[in-house]
Design an enzyme around this catalytic site. Structure first.
Site, mmCIF file in Angstrom:
data_model
loop_
_atom_site.group_PDB
_atom_site.id
_atom_site.type_symbol
_atom_site.label_atom_id
_atom_site.label_comp_id
_atom_site.label_asym_id
_atom_site.label_seq_id
_atom_site.Cartn_x
_atom_site.Cartn_y
_atom_site.Cartn_z
ATOM 1 N N GLU A 200 2.630 -10.336 -1.945
ATOM 2 C CA GLU A 200 1.144 -10.648 -2.076
ATOM 3 C C GLU A 200 0.667 -10.637 -3.625
ATOM 4 O O GLU A 200 -0.144 -11.426 -3.723
ATOM 5 C CB GLU A 200 0.240 -9.570 -1.284
ATOM 6 C CG GLU A 200 0.447 -9.715 0.246
ATOM 7 C CD GLU A 200 1.678 -9.015 0.939
ATOM 8 O OE1 GLU A 200 2.282 -8.505 0.161
ATOM 9 O OE2 GLU A 200 1.660 -9.066 2.185
ATOM 10 N N HIS A 269 -3.649 -0.123 8.670
ATOM 11 C CA HIS A 269 -4.182 -1.525 9.092
ATOM 12 C C HIS A 269 -5.562 -1.759 9.587
ATOM 13 O O HIS A 269 -5.793 -2.768 10.221
ATOM 14 C CB HIS A 269 -3.076 -2.171 10.180
ATOM 15 C CG HIS A 269 -1.859 -2.529 9.824
ATOM 16 N ND1 HIS A 269 -0.873 -1.569 9.229
ATOM 17 C CD2 HIS A 269 -1.243 -3.511 9.658
ATOM 18 C CE1 HIS A 269 0.263 -2.177 8.853
ATOM 19 N NE2 HIS A 269 0.170 -3.461 9.157
#
Lengths: 466, 329
Positions: A200, A269
C-alpha cells in the site's frame, strides 16, 4: 441419523446467496471435502464442500434458487443404510428463519429495540427521499446496488477520459476483492486496470506520482484499514503538495475502498476513518450512503482536480437504491441531502450511519416525533448551511456516526452549531458514535460497540425531553 | 570509493568542461550564500546544503533530455539549479518571499517547477522514491520516452517504501533511474552504522534491477553512468540504479554540529576528491582555460549568486491572503 446441510455464510457480511449449481445428486456417496455445490454471493461464486462423508439423501433447494438465507437447510445427508424418507419432514421449517437475531446487550433490557445489527436490504428506509435536488423532476430511475453504482461510475469515467486508470490489490484478474471492479479489466485492459502487489505504501506513492505526472488515478484500497500503511503518501504527498508548490503541482487522485466496520472482522479491520481524513486541508472527503450518491459523487471525485478520499462501506455494497438514468450524472461536493423533512429534531449523519438515522426517524414518527434527516454526503467540504438552517427550524440536533467519539464529525458539528446557532438550541446537541473501544470480535460485544437505531431513538427523545 | 581520477578517459570538449565547472560552481557558491543568509536569520527552519555533492546532479543533468523529470529529497537546491531553475526564485523561496518558486509557502525543502520538470523537494525521507516511479509510470502510460531521475540518500535507502517501489518499478518496467546519493552519512549515522550491506545498489539485484556504483565526485564518470542508465530506460529495459559515491562537506542541516566525523576526514575529501577542483585541473592541465579565464567564471557566478541573494532579500513576504490560497485546485 440424517444431517441437514445448511446454506453457508461465505463472507463476513453475507446474509443470503444463490444456490447456483448442485455438483452432486440424490443418492451420491460423498467424501468429506468433496464439492457439493456452487454458491453465488453478491461478491463471488464459491465452491461449497462437504464437511463429512455420507450419502446425499435429498436436495432441499433447487439449483438456481436465489435469495437463500444463510443457515437454511439446503440438503439432507444420510448415513449408510438410512432412507431419505425417514428424515424429518420439518427439516425446512425450524431453522429457515435464520436471519441473525441480535442478542440484547447486557443491561439494555427494556431499552433496546429489536433491531438487526445490519438491516437487510429494503428495510424501513424510504426508497426515495422527498426532496432531491440532484436530478430533474421526472427523471427515469432504475434500481441498483451501491456496488453496481460504483462500478458504473468508474466505467463511465474511464470511457470518458483515457487518463483515468484504476490501481490496487485484486482489482483486475480477481475482479475486485469486493467485486466493485468486476468486468473493468475486460473492458479496459491491464494498462488501465492495474493489479498491484500487496504494498500500500508503495503503490499509493506511485499513484500520487502518476497524478503529478498528468494521470488521473483511482486507487482502490482493499479496505481503508490498509491505507494506514500509505498515510504518509496520502497526507504529506497528495494533500499538501499543491500548497507547498504555490499552486503549481496538483494531485488529481481518488483513494477509494470500504471503510468502517464490516461484521465480525475484529479491531484491525473495523475502523471508521471519516473524522481522521476530514481533518486534513488539501483532501476532499466523501462518504456516500445511497447508490445514487455513490455514483454521482464518485464520478465527481474522479473529475475533481484534488485528492479525494472516497469512503465506502462493505455492508452498504449490496443494498439497492433508486438511481437516476442519466447520461452524465454527477453530484457536487458540499451539498448535503435532506432525506426526510421534519420539524422537531435534526438528525445529521452520513454513510452507513444514515441507516440508523432513517430507521430511527421512522420509529420516532410512530411516537409523534417529526425528525428531519440530513445526509452530509461529503465531510470536506461540509455543508454547514443545510445543517444550520435545519437546526434553526427544529432547535434540536442529534448526530450519528460509526467512528469513535473523540474528535468526531459530531463534535465538530456541535461546535459549529454552538457558534453559529446557539440561540436557536433548545437542548444540547448529542453525538452518537461508535463506542470508545477497539472493535471486539464477539457478536454481542461488536453489537454493543456500534451505534444502534435504538440509541438514536433514545437520544432524540432525550433532546425532545420526551 | 574509487580515488583515482581519470581526466583522460573521455575526449571531453572544452565547452563541456567549462559548462560543468560553471554549473557546479554555481551550486557551491549558491549554497555558501544560503549558509550565510541562514546565519543572518534570513532563512529559517531547516536548510540542507549540497556542498560537496555537486558532480552528481550536474553529471546526470548532462545525460538528460528535455521532458525528463527529476524528484529528490529535502537536500534539493543543487538539483534545482542544475535543471535550470532560476537562482533568484530558489533563493527567494529560502527566504520565504513572494518571489520564491512556491511563493514562500514551501521553503527550502518544498520547491517545484513544472516548467523544468522538477517535482520537488520532499521532506519525508524516502517518500520521493515511489513518487518518482509514479512519474515514470505516467510517462510510460502516456507512451513517451521520458525518463525520471528519482534521487535519494543512503539514509532513505533503508526505508521500506524504496523496496516496495523497486519491486513495482521492475515488475512494470518503469523508465526510472534510482539515484542513490551515498554521501556516507544519514544525518549523523554513517552507512557502516546503519547497514551491513556492502553496497546499496546491489540490493536492487533482489528485484532484478541492474545498477552500479559510480564515483560521484567525478562529473564525467557520473555523466557516463547516467547516459548508460538513461539509454536502458529509454530502450524499455526498465529501471536502473546508480549509487553515487559522494560526500557532503557541511553538516546534515545548518544546525548540525557534525560531531560524528572528524575535521580531518572532511578536509581529506576536500583536498583529494573535490569535484570542482577536479574539473578545474582538467581545464588548466588540458590547456582549455587559463587561471584568468576561470577567475572570470568565478566572478560571473558570484554576480549571479549575489543577485539572487539581493532578490531574495528584497522580494516582499507573501500577502496575508496567501495563507488561504492553493489548498484546492
Amino acid at each position: 441419523m440424517a444431517t441437514e446441510v445448511l446454506m453457508p455464510a461465505l463472507s463476513p457480511t453475507m446474509e443470503e446467496g444463490t444456490l447456483a449449481k448442485w455438483l452432486v445428486k440424490e443418492g451420491d456417496a460423498v467424501k468429506s471435502g468433496q464439492i457439493l455445490a456452487e454458491i453465488e454471493t453478491d461478491k463471488a461464486t464459491m465452491e461449497f464442500e462437504a464437511v463429512d462423508e455420507g450419502i446425499v439423501g435429498k436436495l432441499l433447494i433447487a439449483e438456481g434458487t436465489a435469495g437463500v438465507k444463510v443457515n437454511t437447510p439446503i440438503a439432507l445427508m444420510l448415513e449408510e443404510g438410512e432412507s431419505a424418507d425417514a428424515a424429518p419432514e420439518k427439516a425446512a421449517a425450524p431453522s429457515a428463519s435464520v436471519e441473525k437475531q441480535p442478542e440484547q446487550p447486557e443491561g439494555s433490557e427494556g431499552k433496546a429495540v429489536d433491531e438487526p445489527l445490519v438491516s437487510s436490504p429494503g428495510s424501513a428506509v424510504p426508497a426515495k427521499p422527498p426532496v432531491s435536488p440532484d436530478w430533474p423532476e421526472g427523471t427515469a430511475m432504475k434500481t441498483m446496488t451501491v456496488r453496481e453504482a460504483l462500478r458504473e461510475a468508474m466505467a463511465e469515467e474511464m470511457r470518458g477520459n483515457d487518463r483515468v486508470f484504476l490501481m490496487g490489490e485484486e482489482v483486475g484478474e480477481y475482479q475486485g476483492a469486493y467485486k466493485i471492479s468486476q468486468g473493468l479489466l475486460d473492458e479496459f485492459g491491464p494498462k488501465r486496470v492495474v493489479d498491484t502487489p500487496i504494498t500500500e505504501h508503495g503503490f499509493a506513492g506511485i499513484a500520487v506520482g502518476a497524478a503529478f505526472g498528468g494521470l488521473n488515478p483511482i486507487v482502490e484500497f482493499m479496505t481503508f484499514n490498509f491505507a494506514m500503511q500509505a498515510m504518509d503518501q496520502i497526507l504529506n504527498s497528495a494533500a499538501k503538495t499543491l500548497y507547498m508548490s504555490g499552486g503549481q503541482m496538483g494531485c488529481p487522485i481518488v483513494f477509494r475502498g470500504p471503510n468502517g466496520a464490516a461484521a465480525r472482522v475484529g479491531a484491525q479491520h473495523s475502523q471508521d476513518y471519516a473524522a481522521w481524513y476530514a481533518q486534513i486541508p488539501g483532501l476532499k472527503v466523501v462518504m456516500p450512503y445511497s447508490a445514487a450518491d455513490a455514483k454521482g459523487l464518485l464520478k465527481q471525485a474522479i473529475r475533481d482536480p484534488n485528492p479525494v478520499i472516497f469512503l465506502e462501506n462493505e455492508i452498504l455494497y449490496g443494498r439497492s437504491f433508486e438511481v437516476p438514468v442519466l447520461d452524465d450524472f454527477t453530484i457536487p461536493f458540499g451539498k448535503a441531502k435532506i432525506w426526510r423533512e421534519g420539524t422537531d429534531v435534526t438528525i445529521v449523519s452520513f454513510g452507513i450511519g444514515m441507516t440508523y438515522a432513517l430507521e430511527a426517524a421512522e420509529k420516532l414518527a410512530e411516537d409523534g416525533i417529526s425528525a428531519e434527516v440530513i445526509d452530509l454526503r461529503t465531510l470536506r467540504p461540509i455543508d454547514y448551511d443545510t445543517v444550520l438552517e435545519s437546526v434553526k427550524k427544529t432547535n434540536r440536533c442529534v448526530t450519528v456516526e460509526e467512528g469513535w467519539p473523540v474528535g468526531s464529525i459530531g463534535n465538530h458539528l456541535s461546535a459549529t452549531i454552538m457558534q453559529r446557532a446557539f440561540d436557536y438550541l433548545d437542548a444540547p446537541v448529542l453525538n452518537l458514535t461508535g463506542k470508545d473501544v477497539p472493535m471486539p470480535y464477539a457478536a454481542n460485544l461488536e453489537k454493543l460497540a456500534l451505534v444502534t437505531t435504538a440509541e438514536v431513538v433514545e437520544a432524540v427523545k432525550s433532546v425532545c425531553y420526551r | 570509493m574509487a580515488t583515482k581520477k581519470s581526466p583522460e578517459k573521455s575526449n571531453v570538449s572544452k565547452d563541456e568542461l567549462l559548462t560543468y565547472y560553471r554549473e557546479m560552481l554555481l551550486i557551491r557558491r549558491f549554497e555558501e550564500k544560503a549558509g550565510q543568509l541562514y546565519g543572518m536569520g534570513l532563512i529559517g527552519g531547516f536548510c540542507h546544503l549540497y556542498i560537496g555533492q555537486e558532480a552528481v546532479v550536474v553529471g546526470l543533468e548532462a545525460a538528460a533530455k528535455e521532458g525528463d523529470k527529476r524528484i529528490t529529497s529535502y537536500r534539493d537546491h543543487g538539483h534545482m539549479l542544475a535543471c535550470g531553475m532560476d537562482p533568484k526564485g530558489v533563493m527567494a523561496e529560502l527566504t520565504g518571499r513572494e518571489g520564491g518558486y512556491s511563493r514562500g509557502k514551501g521553503g527550502s525543502m518544498h520547491m517545484f517547477s513544472k516548467e523544468k520538470h522538477f517535482y520537488g523537494g520532499h521532506g519525508i525521507v524516502g517518500a520521493q522514491v515511489p513518487l518518482g516511479a509514479g512519474l515514470a509510470f505516467a510517462d510510460k502510460y502516456l507512451g513517451n520516452d521520458n525518463v525520471t531521475f528519482a534521487y535519494f540518500g543512503d539514509g532513505a535507502a533503508n526505508q521500506g517504501q524504496v523496496y516496495e517501489t523497486y519491486n513495482m518499478a521492475e515488475l512494470w518496467n518503469l523508465p526510472v533511474v534510482f539515484v542513490i546519493e551515498n554521501n556516507q552519512y544519514a544525518m549523523g549515522t554513517s552507512v557502516k552504522r546503519s547497514t551491513k550491506s556492502p553496497s546499496l545498489w546491489e540490493r536492487g539485484a533482489a528485484y532484478g534491477i541492474k545498477g552500479e556504483a559510480v564515483d560521484g565526485m567525478d562529473v564525467l564518470a557520473v555523466k557516463a553512468a547516467g547516459e548508460k542508465a538513461v539509454a536502458a530506460c529509454r530502450a524499455g529495459e526498465g529501471p536502473y540504479i546508480l549509487e553515487m559515491m559522494t560526500y557532503r562537506y557541511r553538516g546534515h542541516s545548518m544546525s548540525d554540529p557534525a560531531k560524528y566525523r572528524t575535521r580531518e576526514e572532511v578536509q581529506k575529501m576536500r583536498d583529494e576528491k573535490d569535484a570542482i577542483e577536479h574539473v578545474r585541473d582538467m581545464l588548466l592541465q588540458g590547456g582549455h582555460a587559463s587561471d584568468e579565464d576561470l577567475k572570470a567564471v568565478d566572478r560571473d557566478i558570484k554576480a549571479v549568486v549575489n543577485e539572487s541573494a539581493d532578490f531574495a532579500k528584497e522580494s516582499p513576504e507573501p500577502a496575508l491572503e496567501e495563507l488561504w490560497t492553493d489548498i484546492y485546485a
